[in-house]
Design a protein around this motif. Structure first.
Motif, mmCIF file in Angstrom:
data_model
loop_
_atom_site.group_PDB
_atom_site.id
_atom_site.type_symbol
_atom_site.label_atom_id
_atom_site.label_comp_id
_atom_site.label_asym_id
_atom_site.label_seq_id
_atom_site.Cartn_x
_atom_site.Cartn_y
_atom_site.Cartn_z
ATOM 1 N N ALA A 86 0.926 -1.190 0.059
ATOM 2 C CA ALA A 86 0.009 -0.033 0.051
ATOM 3 C C ALA A 86 0.911 1.131 -0.005
ATOM 4 C CB ALA A 86 -0.875 0.036 1.159
ATOM 5 N N ILE A 87 0.477 2.289 -0.840
ATOM 6 C CA ILE A 87 1.325 3.574 -0.936
ATOM 7 C C ILE A 87 0.469 4.590 0.081
ATOM 8 C CG2 ILE A 87 2.076 5.285 -2.262
ATOM 9 C CD1 ILE A 87 2.292 3.286 -4.618
ATOM 10 N N HIS A 88 1.309 5.505 0.855
ATOM 11 C CA HIS A 88 0.588 6.320 1.498
ATOM 12 C C HIS A 88 1.312 7.391 1.980
ATOM 13 C CE1 HIS A 88 1.743 4.981 5.822
ATOM 14 N NE2 HIS A 88 2.390 4.130 4.930
ATOM 15 N N ASP A 89 0.842 8.643 2.090
ATOM 16 C CA ASP A 89 1.678 9.721 2.877
ATOM 17 C C ASP A 89 1.874 9.932 4.070
ATOM 18 O OD1 ASP A 89 2.602 10.346 -0.049
ATOM 19 O OD2 ASP A 89 0.835 11.717 -0.488
ATOM 20 N N LEU A 90 3.077 10.558 4.784
ATOM 21 C CA LEU A 90 2.727 10.825 6.089
ATOM 22 C C LEU A 90 3.468 12.097 6.150
ATOM 23 C CD1 LEU A 90 3.842 7.744 8.123
ATOM 24 C CD2 LEU A 90 1.637 8.696 8.143
ATOM 25 N N PRO A 91 3.009 13.011 7.161
ATOM 26 C CA PRO A 91 3.529 14.388 7.394
ATOM 27 C C PRO A 91 4.980 13.875 8.125
ATOM 28 C CG PRO A 91 1.601 14.114 8.699
ATOM 29 C CD PRO A 91 1.764 13.056 7.997
ATOM 30 N N ALA A 92 5.930 14.827 8.172
ATOM 31 C CA ALA A 92 7.047 14.577 9.041
ATOM 32 C C ALA A 92 6.792 14.499 10.253
ATOM 33 C CB ALA A 92 7.858 15.839 8.818
ATOM 34 N N GLN A 93 5.785 15.110 10.976
ATOM 35 C CA GLN A 93 5.619 14.672 12.186
ATOM 36 C C GLN A 93 5.305 13.488 12.788
ATOM 37 O OE1 GLN A 93 4.360 16.890 10.420
ATOM 38 N NE2 GLN A 93 3.141 18.612 11.397
ATOM 39 N N GLU A 94 4.843 12.460 11.802
ATOM 40 C CA GLU A 94 4.264 11.114 12.151
ATOM 41 C C GLU A 94 5.708 10.008 11.751
ATOM 42 O OE1 GLU A 94 0.684 9.711 10.625
ATOM 43 O OE2 GLU A 94 -0.115 11.958 11.124
ATOM 44 N N MET A 95 6.982 10.840 11.312
ATOM 45 C CA MET A 95 7.916 10.064 10.743
ATOM 46 C C MET A 95 8.846 9.253 11.822
ATOM 47 S SD MET A 95 8.016 9.208 7.719
ATOM 48 C CE MET A 95 9.861 8.470 7.632
ATOM 49 N N GLU A 96 8.440 9.927 13.092
ATOM 50 C CA GLU A 96 9.205 9.507 14.182
ATOM 51 C C GLU A 96 10.744 9.805 13.967
ATOM 52 O OE1 GLU A 96 8.361 5.310 15.254
ATOM 53 O OE2 GLU A 96 6.048 5.795 14.604
ATOM 54 N N PHE A 97 11.072 10.904 13.235
ATOM 55 C CA PHE A 97 12.476 11.161 13.510
ATOM 56 C C PHE A 97 13.221 11.292 14.747
ATOM 57 C CE2 PHE A 97 11.197 12.808 9.216
ATOM 58 C CZ PHE A 97 11.806 12.097 8.290
ATOM 59 N N GLY A 98 14.558 10.397 14.635
ATOM 60 C CA GLY A 98 15.238 10.721 15.957
ATOM 61 C C GLY A 98 16.837 10.486 15.306
ATOM 62 N N TYR A 99 17.788 10.576 16.246
ATOM 63 C CA TYR A 99 19.160 10.553 15.893
ATOM 64 C C TYR A 99 19.341 9.087 15.195
ATOM 65 C CZ TYR A 99 24.213 10.257 16.607
ATOM 66 O OH TYR A 99 25.566 10.250 16.550
ATOM 67 N N ASP A 100 19.656 9.443 13.942
ATOM 68 C CA ASP A 100 19.863 8.127 13.168
ATOM 69 C C ASP A 100 18.746 7.214 12.925
ATOM 70 O OD1 ASP A 100 22.496 8.795 12.337
ATOM 71 O OD2 ASP A 100 23.530 7.691 14.107
ATOM 72 N N SER A 101 17.618 7.802 13.070
ATOM 73 C CA SER A 101 16.324 6.990 12.867
ATOM 74 C C SER A 101 15.198 7.468 12.538
ATOM 75 C CB SER A 101 15.972 6.315 14.532
ATOM 76 O OG SER A 101 15.662 7.362 15.219
ATOM 77 N N SER A 102 14.242 6.572 11.928
ATOM 78 C CA SER A 102 12.880 7.196 11.536
ATOM 79 C C SER A 102 11.758 5.681 11.784
ATOM 80 C CB SER A 102 12.815 7.633 10.063
ATOM 81 O OG SER A 102 13.056 6.421 9.169
ATOM 82 N N ARG A 103 10.776 6.204 11.501
ATOM 83 C CA ARG A 103 9.596 5.146 11.747
ATOM 84 C C ARG A 103 9.902 4.002 10.603
ATOM 85 N NH1 ARG A 103 3.673 5.744 10.932
ATOM 86 N NH2 ARG A 103 3.741 3.921 9.760
ATOM 87 N N VAL A 104 10.344 4.031 9.465
ATOM 88 C CA VAL A 104 10.753 3.025 8.722
ATOM 89 C C VAL A 104 11.492 1.958 9.045
ATOM 90 C CG1 VAL A 104 10.118 4.686 6.768
ATOM 91 C CG2 VAL A 104 12.535 4.105 7.467
ATOM 92 N N GLN A 105 12.393 2.236 9.908
ATOM 93 C CA GLN A 105 13.138 1.072 10.665
ATOM 94 C C GLN A 105 12.432 0.420 11.462
ATOM 95 O OE1 GLN A 105 16.433 3.152 12.696
ATOM 96 N NE2 GLN A 105 17.114 4.324 10.776
ATOM 97 N N ARG A 106 11.434 0.614 11.831
ATOM 98 C CA ARG A 106 10.397 -0.145 12.814
ATOM 99 C C ARG A 106 9.360 -0.739 11.820
ATOM 100 N NH1 ARG A 106 5.499 0.916 14.695
ATOM 101 N NH2 ARG A 106 5.822 3.284 13.961
#
Length: 310
Positions: A159-179
């Motif tokens: 499935a393809i979807h868009d997410l605002p940056a606030q939901e990307m779980e950006f952290g030091y060397d990390s983002s939600r896509v790693q999870r």
């Protein structure tokens, strides 16, 4: 129809390779081959490729610019999807949209040439837009997630979807896509009007700084270790809160394992001096971790991603 035939029928013979060496596609220039290498430049094709691999019961791995990764000597099983190329366009006066396979340097050149400010300081950053989002690339105290407005993702189910940056779980060397194991296929960045000459000067300064402080002339994966975390690490007095400083103070600059060596220019870089295997590189990574811990009690955490390792 077997998977090989399905991939060739879906994406074209020229985009599919069997038993493809991955070392030339990584900045470390080490490691083995992929069972299948599928090279795509359109993010929408990723969903179809993931579906085909899933239906065949074959694992799928995504590779961008090949920086910040180490491929196992035995290679990577299943399908390696390499996102390479794509385009950049201006969505509106305040945003540009870049495909995941566009290099960060390519994105910088595009924005500078179009008189758009916001990305010029990222000149010299290795890898692609997708990889930078995946690991929330950082440089001189800034994270690339700070200038991201929106990200387009493909879920493991296609499935393809868009997410605002606030939901990307950006952290030091990390983002939600790693999870979540979602795949970045495009991102929108915030920009503003700027003078191309001034932007070009900033980009040149950034690149010059990297050349002065990093071993850019030798194959490496960029920084190997994350810097210590003040919330959970205790660095001895007198030592900067820097992974490179810890490796340096442990006397490991110039340390070798086979063809791999800790850089004399920056101790948080391991370089391939020619013929280094992935095993050599990983052994040197582990040696640095072991000796820094024994000396200073700090556990260095790896910044690089391992592909194909058990």
């Amino acid at each position: 129809m077997d998977l090989d035939a399905q991939l060739r029928a879906a994406f074209g013979v020229e985009h599919v390779a069997r038993h493809a060496p991955l070392a030339p596609l990584t900045t470390f220039k080490a490691g083995g081959a992929a069972d299948w290498l599928l090279t795509l430049d359109r993010g929408g094709d990723v969903a179809r490729a993931l579906a085909l691999a899933r239906e065949a019961g074959v694992p799928a791995t995504v590779l961008g610019g090949g920086s910040n990764v180490l491929v196992a000597d035995g290679g990577v099983r299943g399908v390696v999807i390499r996102l390479h190329g794509g385009g950049v366009r201006q969505r509106d006066p305040d945003h540009v949209r870049a495909d995941a396979g566009v290099t960060i340097n390519g994105l910088v050149r595009w924005t500078v040439s179009h008189g758009l400010a916001g990305l010029e300081a990222w000149a010299g950053t290795p890898g692609t837009v997708g990889g930078a989002i995946h690991g929330n690339a950082h440089f001189q105290g800034r994270n690339i997630g700070e200038i991201v407005e929106r990200v387009t993702l493909v879920t493991p189910t296609g499935a393809i979807h868009d997410l605002p940056a606030q939901e990307m779980e950006f952290g030091y060397d990390s983002s939600r896509v790693q999870r979540t194991r979602e795949v970045v296929i495009a991102a929108d960045f915030r920009v503003s009007p700027g003078d191309p000459a001034a932007l070009r000067a900033t980009a040149r300064q950034s690149l010059a700084f990297r050349k002065r402080t990093q071993p850019l002339a030798s194959p490496s994966a960029g920084c190997i270790f994350q810097n210590p975390d003040p919330a959970r690490d205790r660095v001895p007095d007198g030592i900067p809160w820097s992974a490179g400083a810890l490796v340096d103070r442990a006397g490991l600059k110039g340390a070798r394992e086979g063809g791999a060596r800790v850089s004399d220019t920056h101790a948080n870089f391991i370089v391939n001096e020619g013929g280094a295997t992935a095993a050599d590189i990983r052994a040197l990574v582990q040696r640095c971790q072991r000796e820094v811990y024994q000396r200073f009690g700090v556990q260095l955490r790896e910044e690089i991603v391992y592909l194909g390792f058990e």
